[in-house]
Design an enzyme around this catalytic site. Structure first.
Site, PDB file in Angstrom:
ATOM      1  CG  ASP A 160      -6.103   5.716  17.413  1.00 46.09           C
ATOM      2  OD1 ASP A 160      -6.476   4.944  16.512  1.00 46.09           O
ATOM      3  OD2 ASP A 160      -6.376   5.540  18.606  1.00 46.09           O
ATOM      4  CG  ASP A 365      -8.141   0.809  14.857  1.00 43.11           C
ATOM      5  OD1 ASP A 365      -8.162   2.053  14.851  1.00 43.11           O
ATOM      6  OD2 ASP A 365      -7.858   0.130  15.851  1.00 43.11           O
TER       7      ASP A 365
END
Length: 488
Positions: A160, A365
């Protein structure tokens, strides 16, 4: 002799009349062919002719190419819920899709709440977010395997770019404290290189600043961490060091990570989280001496194929990489900001002022699924896309995220308008056909973009639009690159 002259004369008249017509007819055919060729090329540029079966994952895993440069350290990337994942599934395809979208909404709310710098907790019917939370929702859809400890133990973790701390579940960890995972919990006492970080160390003080946490010590003087996510998921435990192994030649002693003894939330059956933000405790910063804060990934087009996560170099896509500046926002220094400048649909630039994008700002992201745009930009995109899809029947949206869905019952192929996202430096991300639609049910597909509540809300380039591209993060060089066809 006169007869011969008359014959020649009539022959001349015949040729002078018919030949030009014949040549004109041929010329028309040539021009028509050229026009048809130009039209076909224009169609190829403005539309994807897509087989619907190509957008659907297969029942078995198909390993994709993983870069071309052997000097890179490549970790295979798999979708958490696909047949390539080492994790057990257990839910139907479309119940998983619904859960993914619910998690995605919560993640975006978490990001927006964090950026807004609100002084009180944000509460609604779905989330409660502590005002001091320094983390995004930790439910990434893509997983890799890493090794921790001596001897090395393998763990499947979600990676992430919006998270800083790497953590895994550790013993002691009973059923009431930890969620169920497929691999055994990490046992710190079984690793000869494991060490807790002291509470009074500068490293622990830095952790407190990063996480906004003033309760990082306990009575045993061991540094503690607690990290909360936007859906009420959390991880708590010891802040420690141990050996991180990415390959036989990529071993990092004294890697700082969270050894979680109390973990709950929507983490699926992953063993933890791999943090790739800019933060000092992220893997990117802790491996700077080896990799120079350079990493890239390619996310596969379907959950039945694989991509890669690479460290230390550009792994090598099939096309020339295009770079755009990687920006820093002083109010959110850990996220990766880009300057979006425009959007095209069907090869035509939309009439959107660049100020719309600069007002909101944009981050990239890896954990957000659906790209979020300012309402003004999204409205223009939606209108142009609907116009390009006017021959297909629209369908009610099965999820509140979407408002532009189509029922493809009876269709085997569809013509999708191309979508291009433009960034500073004349950099274009021409979204792959796999990143245009999100399959919401067996026959319903939706435009995989959504509008924010206000033009001032942060824009987010989600992972659906990144599919099949090598996305290169050159953090020290302050640039981000896109290369098409890297793992398709």
């Amino acid at each position: 002799m006169a007869i011969i002259n008359y014959s020649a004369y009539f022959l001349f008249l015949l040729l002078s009349t018919v030949l030009p017509l014949f040549l004109f007819s041929c010329s028309e055919k040539v021009e028509a062919y050229r026009f048809g060729e130009m039209f076909a090329n224009h169609q190829l540029h403005t539309f994807h002719v897509v087989s619907l079966s190509s957008l659907q994952p297969a029942a078995v895993c198909s390993t994709s190419a993983q870069g071309s440069k052997n000097i890179c350290k490549l970790l295979p990337v798999a979708h958490k819920y696909g047949p390539c994942s080492p994790l057990k599934k257990g839910k139907s395809k479309f119940s998983i899709a619904r859960q993914i979208l619910i998690d995605d909404e919560n993640r975006v709310k978490s990001i927006h709440s964090k950026i807004s710098n609100k002084q009180s907790p944000v509460a609604d019917s779905t989330i409660t977010l502590p005002a001091n939370s320094g983390a995004y929702l930790g439910t990434g859809n893509f997983v890799v395997n890493i090794g921790i400890g001596t001897p090395e133990k393998k763990f499947t973790v979600a990676f992430d770019t919006g998270s800083d701390l790497t953590w895994i579940q550790c013993l002691p960890c009973n059923a009431s404290q930890c969620y169920s995972q497929q691999d055994p919990y990490f046992n710190p006492s079984a690793s000869s290189t494991y060490s807790n970080i002291p509470c009074n160390s500068s490293v622990c003080t830095q952790l407190q600043l990063i996480l906004g946490d003033t309760l990082s010590c306990n009575t045993t003087t061991t540094c503690q961490y607690q990290i909360f996510y936007g859906d009420s998921s959390f991880s708590q435990g010891d802040f420690a060091t141990d050996t991180l192994t990415l390959s036989s030649s990529d071993v990092f002693p004294d890697f700082q990570f969270g050894c979680g003894h109390n973990n709950q939330g929507l983490f699926g059956s992953t063993d933890g989280l791999l943090g790739l933000s800019r933060d000092q405790i992220s893997l990117v910063s802790q491996t700077v001496q080896r990799y120079g804060k350079l990493f890239s990934y390619c996310l596969p087009p379907t959950s039945s194929s694989t991509g890669f996560l690479a460290f230390g170099c550009e792994a090598g896509s099939s096309s020339t990489l295009q770079y755009t500046p990687l920006l820093t926002n002083q109010n959110d220094p850990l996220s990766y900001y880009l300057n979006m400048t425009g959007i095209s649909v069907g090869g035509q630039m939309l009439n959107i002022s660049e100020s719309v994008f600069t007002t909101s700002g944009t981050i990239i992201d890896s954990g957000t699924v659906i790209t979020r745009l300012a309402p003004t930009a999204y409205s223009a995109l939606r209108s142009a896309f609907r116009q390009g899809m006017s021959k297909y029947p629209m369908a009610p949206s099965p999820n509140s995220i979407f408002d532009t869905c189509y029922d493809f019952s009876g269709y085997s192929t569809v013509d999708l308008p191309t979508i291009g996202l433009n960034f500073e430096g004349d950099t274009d991300l021409n979204v792959d056909q796999s990143g245009t639609l999100f399959q919401a049910s067996s026959t319903v597909y939706c435009l995989a973009f959504a509008g924010n509540s206000a033009d001032t809300d942060l824009g987010i380039l989600g992972n659906t639009q990144q599919l099949t591209f090598e996305v290169v993060y050159d953090v020290e060089g302050a640039k981000l690159g896109f290369g098409a066809g890297a793992c398709s």
